[in-house]
Scaffold this motif. Structure first.
Motif, PDB file in Angstrom:
ATOM      1  N   LEU A  94      -3.246  -5.407   9.499  1.00  0.00           N
ATOM      2  CA  LEU A  94      -3.899  -4.168   9.217  1.00  0.00           C
ATOM      3  C   LEU A  94      -5.144  -4.039   9.974  1.00  0.00           C
ATOM      4  N   ALA A  95      -5.996  -4.936  10.062  1.00  0.00           N
ATOM      5  CA  ALA A  95      -7.348  -4.917  10.610  1.00  0.00           C
ATOM      6  C   ALA A  95      -7.055  -4.429  12.303  1.00  0.00           C
ATOM      7  N   ALA A  96      -6.286  -5.372  12.565  1.00  0.00           N
ATOM      8  CA  ALA A  96      -5.967  -5.430  14.227  1.00  0.00           C
ATOM      9  C   ALA A  96      -5.451  -3.911  14.508  1.00  0.00           C
ATOM     10  N   GLU A  97      -4.308  -3.605  13.949  1.00  0.00           N
ATOM     11  CA  GLU A  97      -3.706  -2.214  14.252  1.00  0.00           C
ATOM     12  C   GLU A  97      -4.758  -1.393  14.215  1.00  0.00           C
ATOM     13  N   GLN A  98      -5.542  -1.168  13.460  1.00  0.00           N
ATOM     14  CA  GLN A  98      -6.696   0.092  13.333  1.00  0.00           C
ATOM     15  C   GLN A  98      -8.151  -0.197  13.809  1.00  0.00           C
ATOM     16  N   LYS A  99      -8.245  -1.252  14.579  1.00  0.00           N
ATOM     17  CA  LYS A  99      -9.126  -1.943  15.341  1.00  0.00           C
ATOM     18  C   LYS A  99     -10.364  -1.902  14.411  1.00  0.00           C
ATOM     19  N   SER A 100     -10.353  -2.294  13.241  1.00  0.00           N
ATOM     20  CA  SER A 100     -11.328  -2.595  12.327  1.00  0.00           C
ATOM     21  C   SER A 100     -11.909  -3.890  12.625  1.00  0.00           C
ATOM     22  N   ARG A 101     -13.309  -4.307  12.444  1.00  0.00           N
ATOM     23  CA  ARG A 101     -13.619  -5.556  12.265  1.00  0.00           C
ATOM     24  C   ARG A 101     -13.149  -6.604  11.022  1.00  0.00           C
ATOM     25  N   LEU A 102     -12.291  -7.735  11.380  1.00  0.00           N
ATOM     26  CA  LEU A 102     -12.053  -8.551  10.278  1.00  0.00           C
ATOM     27  C   LEU A 102     -13.102  -9.475   9.979  1.00  0.00           C
ATOM     28  N   VAL A 103     -13.631  -9.636   8.727  1.00  0.00           N
ATOM     29  CA  VAL A 103     -14.471 -10.745   8.345  1.00  0.00           C
ATOM     30  C   VAL A 103     -13.599 -11.548   7.363  1.00  0.00           C
TER      31      VAL A 103
ATOM     32  N   ALA B 298     -11.804   2.430   7.615  1.00  0.00           N
ATOM     33  CA  ALA B 298     -12.571   1.401   7.335  1.00  0.00           C
ATOM     34  C   ALA B 298     -13.000   0.797   8.456  1.00  0.00           C
ATOM     35  N   SER B 299     -14.313   0.478   8.846  1.00  0.00           N
ATOM     36  CA  SER B 299     -14.844  -0.054   9.922  1.00  0.00           C
ATOM     37  C   SER B 299     -14.705  -1.428   9.765  1.00  0.00           C
ATOM     38  N   VAL B 300     -14.823  -2.025   8.584  1.00  0.00           N
ATOM     39  CA  VAL B 300     -14.826  -3.587   8.186  1.00  0.00           C
ATOM     40  C   VAL B 300     -13.859  -3.814   7.136  1.00  0.00           C
ATOM     41  N   VAL B 301     -13.024  -4.749   7.606  1.00  0.00           N
ATOM     42  CA  VAL B 301     -11.950  -5.501   6.533  1.00  0.00           C
ATOM     43  C   VAL B 301     -12.550  -6.603   6.206  1.00  0.00           C
ATOM     44  N   PHE B 302     -13.052  -7.044   4.893  1.00  0.00           N
ATOM     45  CA  PHE B 302     -13.216  -8.298   4.280  1.00  0.00           C
ATOM     46  C   PHE B 302     -12.391  -8.980   3.810  1.00  0.00           C
ATOM     47  N   HIS B 303     -12.009 -10.151   4.236  1.00  0.00           N
ATOM     48  CA  HIS B 303     -10.683 -10.756   3.426  1.00  0.00           C
ATOM     49  C   HIS B 303     -10.962 -11.991   2.632  1.00  0.00           C
ATOM     50  N   LEU B 304     -11.115 -11.818   1.447  1.00  0.00           N
ATOM     51  CA  LEU B 304     -11.889 -12.950   0.223  1.00  0.00           C
ATOM     52  C   LEU B 304     -10.537 -13.286  -0.503  1.00  0.00           C
TER      53      LEU B 304
ATOM     54  N   LEU C 195       0.880  -1.161   0.052  1.00  0.00           N
ATOM     55  CA  LEU C 195      -0.008   0.032   0.079  1.00  0.00           C
ATOM     56  C   LEU C 195       0.964   1.378  -0.089  1.00  0.00           C
ATOM     57  N   SER C 196       0.493   2.476  -0.767  1.00  0.00           N
ATOM     58  CA  SER C 196       1.030   3.625  -0.622  1.00  0.00           C
ATOM     59  C   SER C 196       0.716   4.309   0.753  1.00  0.00           C
ATOM     60  N   PHE C 197       1.512   5.243   1.219  1.00  0.00           N
ATOM     61  CA  PHE C 197       1.518   5.542   2.263  1.00  0.00           C
ATOM     62  C   PHE C 197       0.012   6.359   2.508  1.00  0.00           C
ATOM     63  N   ALA C 198      -0.383   7.138   1.509  1.00  0.00           N
ATOM     64  CA  ALA C 198      -1.774   7.735   1.230  1.00  0.00           C
ATOM     65  C   ALA C 198      -2.965   6.843   1.461  1.00  0.00           C
ATOM     66  N   ASP C 199      -2.536   5.665   0.811  1.00  0.00           N
ATOM     67  CA  ASP C 199      -3.803   4.511   0.866  1.00  0.00           C
ATOM     68  C   ASP C 199      -3.635   4.029   2.072  1.00  0.00           C
ATOM     69  N   ARG C 200      -2.672   3.706   2.730  1.00  0.00           N
ATOM     70  CA  ARG C 200      -2.645   3.246   4.210  1.00  0.00           C
ATOM     71  C   ARG C 200      -3.215   4.104   5.273  1.00  0.00           C
ATOM     72  N   GLU C 201      -3.169   5.376   5.048  1.00  0.00           N
ATOM     73  CA  GLU C 201      -3.927   6.340   5.932  1.00  0.00           C
ATOM     74  C   GLU C 201      -5.352   6.405   5.673  1.00  0.00           C
ATOM     75  N   MET C 202      -5.768   6.383   4.327  1.00  0.00           N
ATOM     76  CA  MET C 202      -7.197   6.485   4.018  1.00  0.00           C
ATOM     77  C   MET C 202      -7.871   5.096   4.638  1.00  0.00           C
ATOM     78  N   LEU C 203      -7.127   4.272   4.571  1.00  0.00           N
ATOM     79  CA  LEU C 203      -8.007   2.813   4.919  1.00  0.00           C
ATOM     80  C   LEU C 203      -8.016   2.907   6.340  1.00  0.00           C
ATOM     81  N   ARG C 204      -7.313   3.725   7.224  1.00  0.00           N
ATOM     82  CA  ARG C 204      -7.840   3.607   8.543  1.00  0.00           C
ATOM     83  C   ARG C 204      -9.439   4.042   8.973  1.00  0.00           C
TER      84      ARG C 204
END
Ligand SMILES: NC(=O)c1ccc[n+]([C@@H]2O[C@H](COP(=O)([O-])OP(=O)(O)OC[C@H]3O[C@@H](n4cnc5c(N)ncnc54)[C@H](OP(=O)(O)O)[C@@H]3O)[C@@H](O)[C@H]2O)c1
Length: 370
Positions: free
Chosen positions: A114-123, A81-87, A70-79
């Motif tokens: 990534l999900a754990a670091e930013q406290k998003s729910r991982l599905v 995200a309430s939910v991360v869906f990993h498929l 991920l680029s730095f900007a994308d990494r910041e934007m993804l913070r």
């Protein structure tokens, strides 16, 4: 309520339907894409599947790269995200241990981190074999201390794709527990096409089975009258996955997404053959014999079957009470699996099988390969 979602594998079969569903519900969906230049095609497909294309965005990255590339900007934007869906996964037979581990295990750990670091729910999407504990023990998985499992031996036993999915599941659980992250896992059976349109993508195991039926390569039913290939339709599955993400009671839970009304394999083939006016095989071939035959390369080529696919044909029945209750609680209706199979067979026959002089032509848009 509209939330920000991050989806890996959003260009794949289940992923496209999930992205369409989430965007139709008003959510903003950011999709990890190895080829972000394909966003326009994904948006078109999302629109075809009933989603809202303008709510879908690409995030350039790759499961195989450190920090997902991920680029730095994308990494910041993804913070946000309430939910991360990993498929995301390399879903194929005949993979090497190194490659399947790099994408499916290390990739899953990167997404979990990534999900754990930013406290998003991982599905996360596992697979229904993870709910067959006898099978897991039989192939050498230590269910109490999965870290003690001889994973290379498991990979040799079940093939690299399945081995890596199993290892990824336990590695992700461990990582999320160590980091105090929130996680829900959905374990789908083999995924059937959309219950109404039959939409499915090439590369799916059910497409291979139906294609072999149409091409006359399936002259006997693998297994016995007790064997079945448990299915779940893609539309029912994505509704379950989305509901899991927003249900506080599903924190730390695992859900088996499997339709216990799936008929046995012989009847499944009858259902697929019927709308196409085809005859389905009546006799059985024992799985052990079929596996031996598949060791002969010309036979394997002719039958167009990989032994790794045969492991999903089994006699074990599963307890589906939890998913029935969950679906009821969320008002999710379970489609008729026989009708869904017929629609899928018609879709595969129309779009996934090159015909006559069309053999060398590219497949149509909206078809099996998009
Ligand atoms: N379909 C089933 O019957 C079934 C059953 C049980 C569990 N599952 C699980 O469900 C999930 C989705 O399955 P599916 O059937 O939708 O698979 P699929 O159609 O093969 O899609 C796989 C997705 O993963 C992405 N991907 C692969 N390698 C990647 C990488 N290195 N970096 C980033 N993305 C990568 C692909 O992106 P590209 O477009 O770039 O290739 C694609 O979006 C998988 O975890 C699979 O194991 C599937």
């Amino acid at each position: 309520m509209s939330v920000e979602c991050f989806v890996t594998g959003g260009t794949g079969f289940i992923g496209q339907h999930l992205v369409a569903y989430l965007s139709a519900k008003g959510h903003t969906v950011r999709v990890l894409m190895r080829r972000p230049e394909r966003l326009a095609a994904l948006r078109e497909q999302v629109g075809n599947l009933g989603g809202i294309a303008t709510r879908v965005f690409a995030v350039a990255g790759d499961l195989e790269r450190d920090n997902l590339g991920l680029s730095f900007a994308d990494r910041e934007m993804l913070r946000q995200a309430s939910v991360v869906f990993h498929l995301g996964a390399h879903f194929a037979w005949g993979l090497s241990l190194e490659h399947s581990r790099a994408v499916n295990v290390e990739g899953a750990k990167r997404v979990a981190l990534l999900a754990a670091e930013q406290k998003s729910r991982l599905v996360s999407i596992g697979g229904y074999m993870l709910k067959n504990h006898e099978h897991l023990q039989r192939i050498g998985i230590d269910l109490h201390y999965p870290g003690l499992t001889n994973w290379p031996a498991v990979y040799r036993h079940v093939g690299a794709y399945e081995g890596s999915k199993l290892e990824a599941h336990f590695a992700t659980l461990e990582l999320m527990s160590a980091k105090g992250g929130e996680m829900t896992v959905v374990h789908p059976a083999t995924v059937c096409g959309h219950s109404r349109t039959g939409h499915i993508l090439d590369g799916q195991p059910l497409v291979a089975l139906i294609r072999n039926l149409v091409l006359g390569k399936l002259t006997a039913v693998p297994g016995t009258a007790e064997h079945w290939l448990p299915l779940v339709t893609v539309d029912y599955l994505v509704e379950l996955v989305a509901a899991c993400a927003f249900d506080p009671a599903m924190r730390g839970q695992e859900l088996l997404a499997l339709d216990d009304q799936t008929p046995n394999l012989r009847e499944l083939l009858v259902q697929a053959a019927q709308p196409l006016g085809l005859k389905s095989p009546k006799h059985y071939i024992p799985l052990r014999l079929l596996r031996l035959l598949l060791r002969i390369h010309p036979v394997a080529r002719f039958l167009n079957t990989n032994p790794e696919a045969l492991d999903f044909i089994q006699t074990t029945r599963f307890d589906t009470e939890a998913v029935e209750q969950f679906a009821k609680r969320h008002g999710i209706a379970k489609p008729d699996i026989r009708l869904s199979l017929q629609h899928t067979a018609m879709f595969v026959n129309s779009y996934c099988i090159p015909k006559g002089k069309d053999v060398n032509r590219p497949r149509i848009r909206g078809g099996c390969s998009v």
